[in-house]
Design a protein around this motif. Structure first.
Motif, PDB file in Angstrom:
ATOM      1  N   SER A  76       0.830  -1.206   0.000  1.00 22.76           N
ATOM      2  CA  SER A  76       0.000   0.000   0.000  1.00 22.76           C
ATOM      3  C   SER A  76       0.865   1.256   0.000  1.00 22.76           C
ATOM      4  N   TYR A  77       1.966   1.221   0.749  1.00 27.99           N
ATOM      5  CA  TYR A  77       2.873   2.372   0.795  1.00 27.99           C
ATOM      6  C   TYR A  77       3.490   2.629  -0.581  1.00 27.99           C
ATOM      7  N   LEU A  78       3.932   1.558  -1.251  1.00 23.78           N
ATOM      8  CA  LEU A  78       4.539   1.720  -2.573  1.00 23.78           C
ATOM      9  C   LEU A  78       3.555   2.346  -3.555  1.00 23.78           C
ATOM     10  N   LEU A  79       2.303   1.912  -3.513  1.00 22.88           N
ATOM     11  CA  LEU A  79       1.306   2.433  -4.448  1.00 22.88           C
ATOM     12  C   LEU A  79       1.017   3.908  -4.202  1.00 22.88           C
ATOM     13  N   ASP A  80       0.924   4.310  -2.938  1.00 25.38           N
ATOM     14  CA  ASP A  80       0.521   5.679  -2.616  1.00 25.38           C
ATOM     15  C   ASP A  80       1.688   6.653  -2.537  1.00 25.38           C
ATOM     16  N   LYS A  81       2.843   6.199  -2.071  1.00 20.08           N
ATOM     17  CA  LYS A  81       3.955   7.114  -1.813  1.00 20.08           C
ATOM     18  C   LYS A  81       5.089   6.985  -2.826  1.00 20.08           C
ATOM     19  N   ALA A  82       5.507   5.755  -3.118  1.00 24.60           N
ATOM     20  CA  ALA A  82       6.632   5.574  -4.041  1.00 24.60           C
ATOM     21  C   ALA A  82       6.207   5.760  -5.493  1.00 24.60           C
ATOM     22  N   GLY A  83       4.933   5.538  -5.780  1.00 26.35           N
ATOM     23  CA  GLY A  83       4.442   5.725  -7.142  1.00 26.35           C
ATOM     24  C   GLY A  83       4.211   4.415  -7.868  1.00 26.35           C
ATOM     25  N   LEU A  84       3.417   4.485  -8.923  1.00 33.11           N
ATOM     26  CA  LEU A  84       3.041   3.283  -9.660  1.00 33.11           C
ATOM     27  C   LEU A  84       4.231   2.643 -10.377  1.00 33.11           C
ATOM     28  N   ARG A  85       5.152   3.453 -10.880  1.00 36.70           N
ATOM     29  CA  ARG A  85       6.304   2.874 -11.587  1.00 36.70           C
ATOM     30  C   ARG A  85       7.143   2.015 -10.638  1.00 36.70           C
ATOM     31  N   VAL A  86       7.481   2.552  -9.483  1.00 42.46           N
ATOM     32  CA  VAL A  86       8.272   1.789  -8.508  1.00 42.46           C
ATOM     33  C   VAL A  86       7.508   0.545  -8.063  1.00 42.46           C
ATOM     34  N   PHE A 112       9.462 -28.876  -2.724  1.00 43.36           N
ATOM     35  CA  PHE A 112       8.388 -28.440  -1.826  1.00 43.36           C
ATOM     36  C   PHE A 112       8.771 -27.142  -1.122  1.00 43.36           C
ATOM     37  N   ILE A 113      10.025 -27.058  -0.667  1.00 35.46           N
ATOM     38  CA  ILE A 113      10.496 -25.843   0.009  1.00 35.46           C
ATOM     39  C   ILE A 113      10.503 -24.661  -0.959  1.00 35.46           C
ATOM     40  N   LEU A 114      11.048 -24.880  -2.168  1.00 40.14           N
ATOM     41  CA  LEU A 114      11.140 -23.798  -3.147  1.00 40.14           C
ATOM     42  C   LEU A 114       9.759 -23.360  -3.631  1.00 40.14           C
ATOM     43  N   ILE A 115       8.873 -24.324  -3.833  1.00 36.33           N
ATOM     44  CA  ILE A 115       7.508 -24.000  -4.268  1.00 36.33           C
ATOM     45  C   ILE A 115       6.787 -23.189  -3.195  1.00 36.33           C
ATOM     46  N   THR A 116       6.985 -23.567  -1.931  1.00 38.41           N
ATOM     47  CA  THR A 116       6.344 -22.844  -0.830  1.00 38.41           C
ATOM     48  C   THR A 116       6.853 -21.405  -0.750  1.00 38.41           C
ATOM     49  N   ILE A 117       8.181 -21.222  -0.877  1.00 40.07           N
ATOM     50  CA  ILE A 117       8.748 -19.868  -0.856  1.00 40.07           C
ATOM     51  C   ILE A 117       8.242 -19.066  -2.058  1.00 40.07           C
ATOM     52  N   GLY A 118       8.224 -19.714  -3.230  1.00 39.31           N
ATOM     53  CA  GLY A 118       7.734 -19.040  -4.431  1.00 39.31           C
ATOM     54  C   GLY A 118       6.283 -18.620  -4.307  1.00 39.31           C
ATOM     55  N   GLU A 119       5.469 -19.483  -3.707  1.00 36.66           N
ATOM     56  CA  GLU A 119       4.058 -19.142  -3.511  1.00 36.66           C
ATOM     57  C   GLU A 119       3.915 -17.961  -2.553  1.00 36.66           C
ATOM     58  N   PHE A 120       4.757 -17.930  -1.526  1.00 33.64           N
ATOM     59  CA  PHE A 120       4.739 -16.814  -0.573  1.00 33.64           C
ATOM     60  C   PHE A 120       5.073 -15.496  -1.277  1.00 33.64           C
ATOM     61  N   LEU A 121       6.139 -15.499  -2.099  1.00 35.68           N
ATOM     62  CA  LEU A 121       6.543 -14.286  -2.808  1.00 35.68           C
ATOM     63  C   LEU A 121       5.481 -13.862  -3.820  1.00 35.68           C
ATOM     64  N   ASN A 122       4.899 -14.836  -4.492  1.00 38.87           N
ATOM     65  CA  ASN A 122       3.834 -14.522  -5.443  1.00 38.87           C
ATOM     66  C   ASN A 122       2.638 -13.912  -4.717  1.00 38.87           C
ATOM     67  N   GLY A 123       2.352 -14.429  -3.527  1.00 35.68           N
ATOM     68  CA  GLY A 123       1.259 -13.876  -2.734  1.00 35.68           C
ATOM     69  C   GLY A 123       1.489 -12.421  -2.368  1.00 35.68           C
ATOM     70  N   CYS A 124       2.758 -12.046  -2.150  1.00 36.34           N
ATOM     71  CA  CYS A 124       3.063 -10.636  -1.870  1.00 36.34           C
ATOM     72  C   CYS A 124       2.589  -9.744  -3.017  1.00 36.34           C
ATOM     73  N   ASN A 125       2.720 -10.234  -4.235  1.00 41.00           N
ATOM     74  CA  ASN A 125       2.274  -9.458  -5.393  1.00 41.00           C
ATOM     75  C   ASN A 125       0.762  -9.313  -5.450  1.00 41.00           C
ATOM     76  N   GLY A 126       0.053 -10.182  -4.738  1.00 42.26           N
ATOM     77  CA  GLY A 126      -1.400 -10.104  -4.743  1.00 42.26           C
ATOM     78  C   GLY A 126      -1.923  -8.780  -4.213  1.00 42.26           C
ATOM     79  N   VAL A 127      -1.146  -8.126  -3.338  1.00 42.78           N
ATOM     80  CA  VAL A 127      -1.550  -6.816  -2.811  1.00 42.78           C
ATOM     81  C   VAL A 127      -1.683  -5.814  -3.951  1.00 42.78           C
ATOM     82  N   THR A 128      -0.687  -5.792  -4.837  1.00 41.66           N
ATOM     83  CA  THR A 128      -0.713  -4.865  -5.969  1.00 41.66           C
ATOM     84  C   THR A 128      -1.804  -5.249  -6.964  1.00 41.66           C
ATOM     85  N   SER A 129      -1.954  -6.541  -7.236  1.00 40.19           N
ATOM     86  CA  SER A 129      -2.990  -6.986  -8.175  1.00 40.19           C
ATOM     87  C   SER A 129      -4.376  -6.572  -7.710  1.00 40.19           C
ATOM     88  N   PHE A 130      -4.592  -6.602  -6.400  1.00 43.89           N
ATOM     89  CA  PHE A 130      -5.908  -6.286  -5.852  1.00 43.89           C
ATOM     90  C   PHE A 130      -6.135  -4.780  -5.764  1.00 43.89           C
TER      91      PHE A 130
END
Length: 483
Positions: A76-86, A112-130
């Motif tokens: 949320s901070y990146l979207l409002d303060k850092a800007g859409l490009r960042v 399994f470990i790598l997939i779990t970490i990858g899913e976690f990082l992908n989930g972080c992007n869900g904030v921006t997608s939403f």
């Protein structure tokens, strides 16, 4: 609203670059959901090849939700303060890292470990997608295009779910068991294949890796395109409301918590999105006891989301043309949505006799109409919350969505072999949305500002035309007298 602020409309303009922003953002959100929904549509194959259980897949999916919850403040901070490009460059880099990790190893324990970490990082992007679609639409598009642009970006994410539900089962074959008494994967109602010998486990692993490599390659292309050209905002705002200053964080939270109608609306919206997106991701597991294979479940999901996206675009365009009609349109959609989900629940509960065509029709109608309604919910929340920054209001909606998505997945840890009862949850959520709209008035703060500004600008234009006409007539009269 003072006339001085309304005169901002006269300097508003649009840029052709907005179509590039719309296209690139839509591909990003679509691709992110393909990655997030990788495992649900190929659940039976993954269980057979990796020796997983239903709860293992639910755990991996929940890691994506956890990533979104923990990243919500930063996103949320990146979207409002850092800007859409960042925000979008960070998004694309994180997407590439996520998909690269998932495709590094075929070893079951390591993967399994790598997939779990990858899913976690992908989930972080869900904030921006939403949260990003309404912000991008308001920053780049004029009022007559705003709902349509927002709908395209929101629905593109759901198209990603549909594509993964189709592409996954097409690329990855279903498990073949050495025990011939088990004819196909639709008979696996105990949630595990660990006690069975999967004859084609190696082939499944190879095909899963191909699927992951493709996603990694797409991530690289999208990251390069984003770094190359993704402006933060246009030189001139496309509307008066877009040019106005937003509230600061303290004022925004106070305005939100003191507006009970808005709080309840955001709560209901988050519940519906969270439950629906979780339900559609595990539809393979829910419909498995009814004899629906993962490929057929994938087709149901694909048709549901594609139909919903087409309807959503048409309805959004209609809403842009006929402004301030969001509530009656949504109420109409929910009448049919409630009917369809009741139909699904009655079939799944064996109250109505089962038939494949009924399951297909009811699931596609209910899911597509609910899916089509989400962009309009986004707009109602944005209208009623203005001038609260979009990153804050959509971030809070995202938190609620993630909480109830996790609640839905937690219910799947209940040690039962049949999850068909969870279709009733969709019926209840649809009823909740309908009742909320019936009893809560909707205000169009942002649209009223833009329409008022347009009226002021038009009136000034008419006055200028009258002055110009009068001057021309005076010149003509003077010329006639001189002649």
């Amino acid at each position: 609203m003072g006339e001085e602020n309304l005169l901002l409309e006269s300097t508003s303009r649009t840029y052709r670059a907005r179509w590039w922003i719309l296209m690139l953002s839509s591909f990003h959100f679509m691709h992110q959901n393909v990655g997030l929904n990788t495992w649900g549509p190929i659940a039976q194959s993954a269980k057979g090849a990796y020796d997983w259980e239903d709860t293992t897949i639910v755990f991996i999916l929940n890691m994506g939700r956890l990533g979104s919850i923990l990243y919500i403040c930063i996103g949320s901070y990146l979207l409002d303060k850092a800007g859409l490009r960042v925000a979008m460059i960070t998004y694309s880099v994180n997407m590439l890292i996520s998909n690269s990790l998932r495709s590094l190893s075929k070893n079951k324990e390591v993967s399994f470990i790598l997939i779990t970490i990858g899913e976690f990082l992908n989930g972080c992007n869900g904030v921006t997608s939403f949260a990003a679609p309404p912000i991008l639409a308001a920053r780049w598009f004029p009022p007559g295009e705003r709902i349509t642009a927002s709908a395209i970006m929101v629905l593109s994410a759901y198209v990603g779910d549909g594509l993964s539900s189709l592409i996954g089962p097409v690329i990855v074959e279903k498990p073949n068991f050495a025990n011939n008494s088990i004819a196909n994967d639709s008979t696996l109602t105990n949630g595990t294949t660990s006690d069975l010998l999967v004859a084609n486990a190696d082939e499944i692993l190879d095909e899963v890796m191909i699927f992951l490599y493709i996603q990694c390659g797409v991530s690289a292309v999208l990251m390069i395109a984003t770094v190359a050209y993704f402006p933060d905002k246009p030189s001139s705002a496309p509307s008066t409301s877009a040019a106005m200053s937003s509230l600061n964080y303290r004022e925004s939270f106070w305005k939100l918590v003191t507006n009970k109608r808005l709080v309840f609306l955001v709560l209901v919206f988050g519940i519906m999105v969270g439950v629906y997106m979780s339900w559609i991701m595990v539809i393979d597991i829910i419909f498995d006891p009814m004899g629906i294979s993962q490929l057929n479940a994938g087709w149901i999901t694909f048709y549901t989301i594609i139909t919903g996206s087409i309807l959503g675009f048409i309805i959004a365009r209609f809403s842009d043309i006929f402004m301030k009609r969001l509530k009656p349109i949504l109420l109409t959609l929910f009448v049919f949505t409630i009917t369809a989900f009741l139909w699904i629940a009655l079939i799944a509960s064996e109250i109505l006799p089962y038939s494949t065509w009924q399951l297909y029709v009811s699931a596609i109608v209910g899911g597509s109409l609910l899916n089509a309604s989400f962009p309009l919910w986004y707009e109602i929340v944005s209208e009623m919350s203005f001038p609260i920054p979009g990153g804050i209001i959509n971030g809070i909606s995202d938190v609620i969505f993630l909480i109830f998505a996790n609640v839905f997945f937690v219910l799947m840890y209940i040690p039962v072999s049949d999850y068909r009862w969870m279709t009733w949850i969709m019926f209840v959520c649809s009823m909740l949305g309908f009742v909320t709209l019936v009893f809560f008035p909707v205000t169009y703060i942002r649209t009223d500002i833009d329409l008022e500004a347009k009226e002021v600008n038009d009136n000034q234009g008419n006055e200028l035309d009258n002055i110009t006409l009068g001057a021309s007539q005076m010149i003509e009269c003077t010329s006639d007298k001189e002649s």
